[in-house]
Structures are given as structure tokens and as C-alpha cells.
Motif scaffolding. Structure first.
Motif, PDB file in Angstrom:
ATOM      1  N   GLU A  68       0.854  -1.181   0.000  1.00  0.00           N
ATOM      2  CA  GLU A  68       0.000   0.000   0.000  1.00  0.00           C
ATOM      3  C   GLU A  68       0.894   1.237   0.000  1.00  0.00           C
ATOM      4  O   GLU A  68       2.001   1.230   0.545  1.00  0.00           O
ATOM      5  N   TYR A  69       0.406   2.280  -0.636  1.00  0.00           N
ATOM      6  CA  TYR A  69       1.142   3.540  -0.669  1.00  0.00           C
ATOM      7  C   TYR A  69       1.198   4.178   0.717  1.00  0.00           C
ATOM      8  O   TYR A  69       0.237   4.106   1.487  1.00  0.00           O
ATOM      9  N   LEU A  72      -1.378   7.618   1.489  1.00  0.00           N
ATOM     10  CA  LEU A  72      -2.520   7.739   0.587  1.00  0.00           C
ATOM     11  C   LEU A  72      -3.799   7.362   1.326  1.00  0.00           C
ATOM     12  O   LEU A  72      -3.914   6.263   1.864  1.00  0.00           O
ATOM     13  N   GLU A  74      -7.546   6.064   2.140  1.00  0.00           N
ATOM     14  CA  GLU A  74      -8.308   4.947   1.580  1.00  0.00           C
ATOM     15  C   GLU A  74      -9.362   5.407   0.588  1.00  0.00           C
ATOM     16  O   GLU A  74      -9.799   4.631  -0.265  1.00  0.00           O
ATOM     17  N   THR A  75      -9.760   6.646   0.664  1.00  0.00           N
ATOM     18  CA  THR A  75     -10.773   7.181  -0.249  1.00  0.00           C
ATOM     19  C   THR A  75     -10.212   7.449  -1.645  1.00  0.00           C
ATOM     20  O   THR A  75     -10.983   7.638  -2.592  1.00  0.00           O
ATOM     21  N   HIS A  76      -8.898   7.462  -1.792  1.00  0.00           N
ATOM     22  CA  HIS A  76      -8.288   7.736  -3.098  1.00  0.00           C
ATOM     23  C   HIS A  76      -8.525   6.550  -4.036  1.00  0.00           C
ATOM     24  O   HIS A  76      -8.446   5.395  -3.612  1.00  0.00           O
ATOM     25  N   SER A  79      -6.018   3.658  -3.849  1.00  0.00           N
ATOM     26  CA  SER A  79      -5.791   2.924  -2.599  1.00  0.00           C
ATOM     27  C   SER A  79      -6.037   1.438  -2.795  1.00  0.00           C
ATOM     28  O   SER A  79      -7.078   1.019  -3.305  1.00  0.00           O
ATOM     29  N   ARG A  81      -6.347  -0.697  -0.343  1.00  0.00           N
ATOM     30  CA  ARG A  81      -7.382  -1.104   0.616  1.00  0.00           C
ATOM     31  C   ARG A  81      -8.761  -0.939  -0.020  1.00  0.00           C
ATOM     32  O   ARG A  81      -9.614  -1.828   0.067  1.00  0.00           O
ATOM     33  N   LYS A  82      -8.959   0.202  -0.644  1.00  0.00           N
ATOM     34  CA  LYS A  82     -10.230   0.462  -1.335  1.00  0.00           C
ATOM     35  C   LYS A  82     -10.444  -0.581  -2.433  1.00  0.00           C
ATOM     36  O   LYS A  82     -11.550  -1.136  -2.573  1.00  0.00           O
ATOM     37  N   ASP A 101      -1.996  -0.663   5.983  1.00  0.00           N
ATOM     38  CA  ASP A 101      -2.420   0.716   6.221  1.00  0.00           C
ATOM     39  C   ASP A 101      -1.202   1.633   6.150  1.00  0.00           C
ATOM     40  O   ASP A 101      -0.332   1.598   7.019  1.00  0.00           O
ATOM     41  N   GLU A 103      -1.304   4.865   6.315  1.00  0.00           N
ATOM     42  CA  GLU A 103      -1.543   6.107   7.046  1.00  0.00           C
ATOM     43  C   GLU A 103      -1.257   5.879   8.533  1.00  0.00           C
ATOM     44  O   GLU A 103      -1.150   4.751   8.998  1.00  0.00           O
ATOM     45  N   TRP A 168      -4.366   5.341 -12.442  1.00  0.00           N
ATOM     46  CA  TRP A 168      -4.591   5.498 -11.004  1.00  0.00           C
ATOM     47  C   TRP A 168      -4.257   6.910 -10.520  1.00  0.00           C
ATOM     48  O   TRP A 168      -4.819   7.385  -9.537  1.00  0.00           O
TER      49      TRP A 168
END
Length: 245
Positions: A68-69, A72, A74-76, A79, A81-82, A101, A103, A168
């Protein structure tokens, strides 16, 4: 190493999903549970579409994912995770899942991930290959020796360009500079690895992976050392293979 070349990305994803389900069910039959790792990105669209429809006792499956970045939300749209919530977790009810995660407190996130993934072997890992032949976010020259399961890595310019090319991010400058990534050593510890790599954009990476000896500058070459690695291609991603076979 087993190489499967199918006509289309959809067929490649379907056959890989069938094999993934077979391996998961085999693990459940022996141990009563299975642990898996999922990758993300455009190359996994077809695979996940079919994978969530497979006849698997998902309530006996524990899921991790590759990377994961850093920073970034999760709403991006980019993401991971998204991505996994929308393309996998909303369709299947796994026993437990661990999302990376990027963040908040990164040290705490790394400590938890490293502790959890080290509790037992991964039965099936879905590991994509990037346009620069990266696996997870282990860009060239990759560190093949780092024993940490997850770590923070710097993203190369070629990796960033791939993310822009796939839509993306709008520009290279928008792509985060760092990511949390599963290490090469942790990937290789998986009992079975499936790589689904369709489309023309990956053809050179596939050629380099299959043609070269194990090389940190072509990270995916290390997958050839794994005893149970299956590579699923389509007619486009395999188009340069025949030039040297």
C-alpha cells in the motif's frame, strides 16, 4: 515453474482463479484453514472477478495483501485497501483479513503485519509482475535478502509511470514516493505462488523474467527459484516469449 498461456486476459484470470481455489481447498482439507495473499492493480481485474465466484469455504480463509502507498487515504481511487474492499471483500466473507495501512503510525502498522504474517505459512500467494518486473513494490534493483516480512520502500520512476499509465494517478508527481511492501523473502516463503500477468504492457517484463538468470535488476526472475510457481499469461503478455524460446 509452470507457464500457462491463454488466449485472453479473461481466460487467464479464470484458469488462475480455478487453480487458486483448488490450492486453497486443498489446504483447508488438510489444516482446516488457509492463508492467502492477494495483489492488486489492473492486471488482477479478471482474476478477482472469477476468484470471488469460486466454490471456496471463505470463512476458513485468512487474507493478507502485498502493499500500500504511504500516506494515501483509503478514499483515493488508487488505494489498494479500497481496491480489495470493492473487488474482493464485499463479495466473500473471509474469516479474517489484514489490510496494509499506509496512514498513521507506520511502525505500529509494520509491527502488527509482521507479527501476524509470521504466525503460519502462506498457502497461496497471488503475486503480480510490474512493467519493470517488480514483485510487490520491490523495484529494481530489488533486495533479495531482507528478512523483514513487510517494509517501507522507495518507488522508482518506472513504477510511478506504470501507475499513471494505468490511470490510477494523473501525473507522476501525484504518485506517493514510498510504499509499504511485502519483501521478496516473505513472498518466497509462500507454499504456492500464482502470478497472473496479462496484456501487452507486461510483455517485455515477461520476456526479461523468463530469459534472464536471477537478477536483482529484474526482480521477478527470483520467482523461478520457487518450487511451486505458476505463471498465467495471455497472448499479448506472452507475445515476446516466442522470440527467444
Amino acid at each position: 515453474m509452470k507457464i500457462h498461456i491463454l488466449e485472453s486476459a479473461d481466460q487467464s484470470g479464470l484458469e488462475a482463479a480455478r487453480e487458486g481455489a483448488r490450492l486453497i481447498n486443498a489446504a483447508i482439507a488438510v489444516k482446516g484453514e488457509a492463508r492467502i495473499v492477494l495483489s492488486t492493480g489492473a492486471s488482477q481485474f479478471e482474476f478477482l472477478k472469477h476468484f470471488v465466484k469460486m466454490d471456496v469455504a471463505w470463512d476458513k480463509v485468512e487474507m493478507f495483501h502485498l502493499d500500500e502507498y504511504v500516506g494515501l487515504p483509503e478514499t483515493h481511487p488508487a488505494s489498494f485497501r479500497k481496491y480489495l474492499k470493492e473487488r474482493f471483500l464485499q463479495y466473500v466473507d473471509v474469516r479474517k483479513y489484514w489490510l496494509v495501512d499506509g496512514e498513521g503510525n507506520l511502525n505500529e502498522a509494520l509491527d502488527q503485519l509482521n507479527e501476524e504474517i509470521s504466525k503460519a505459512p502462506i498457502d497461496v500467494a497471488l503475486i503480480g509482475i510490474g512493467e519493470n518486473a517488480h514483485i510487490a513494490f520491490n523495484d529494481p534493483p530489488a533486495d533479495f535478502d531482507d528478512e523483514r516480512p513487510f517494509k517501507i520502500v522507495e518507488l522508482s520512476d518506472t513504477c510511478k509511470m506504470q501507475q499513471v499509465g494505468e490511470g490510477w494517478f494523473a501525473t507522476v508527481e501525484d504518485v506517493p514516493k514510498q510504499a509499504i511492501s511485502m519483501s521478496v523473502q516473505q513472498i518466497l516463503k509462500s507454499l504456492n505462488v500464482i502470478s497472473v500477468v496479462p496484456r501487452q504492457a507486461k510483455a517485455q517484463a515477461i520476456r526479461d523474467t523468463l530469459q534472464n538468470r536471477v537478477d536483482v535488476n529484474v526482480p521477478a526472475t527470483v520467482m523461478k527459484t520457487h518450487a511451486n510457481w505458476s505463471l498465467y499469461l495471455d497472448k499479448h503478455s506472452s507475445s515476446l516469449v516466442y522470440e527467444w524460446c
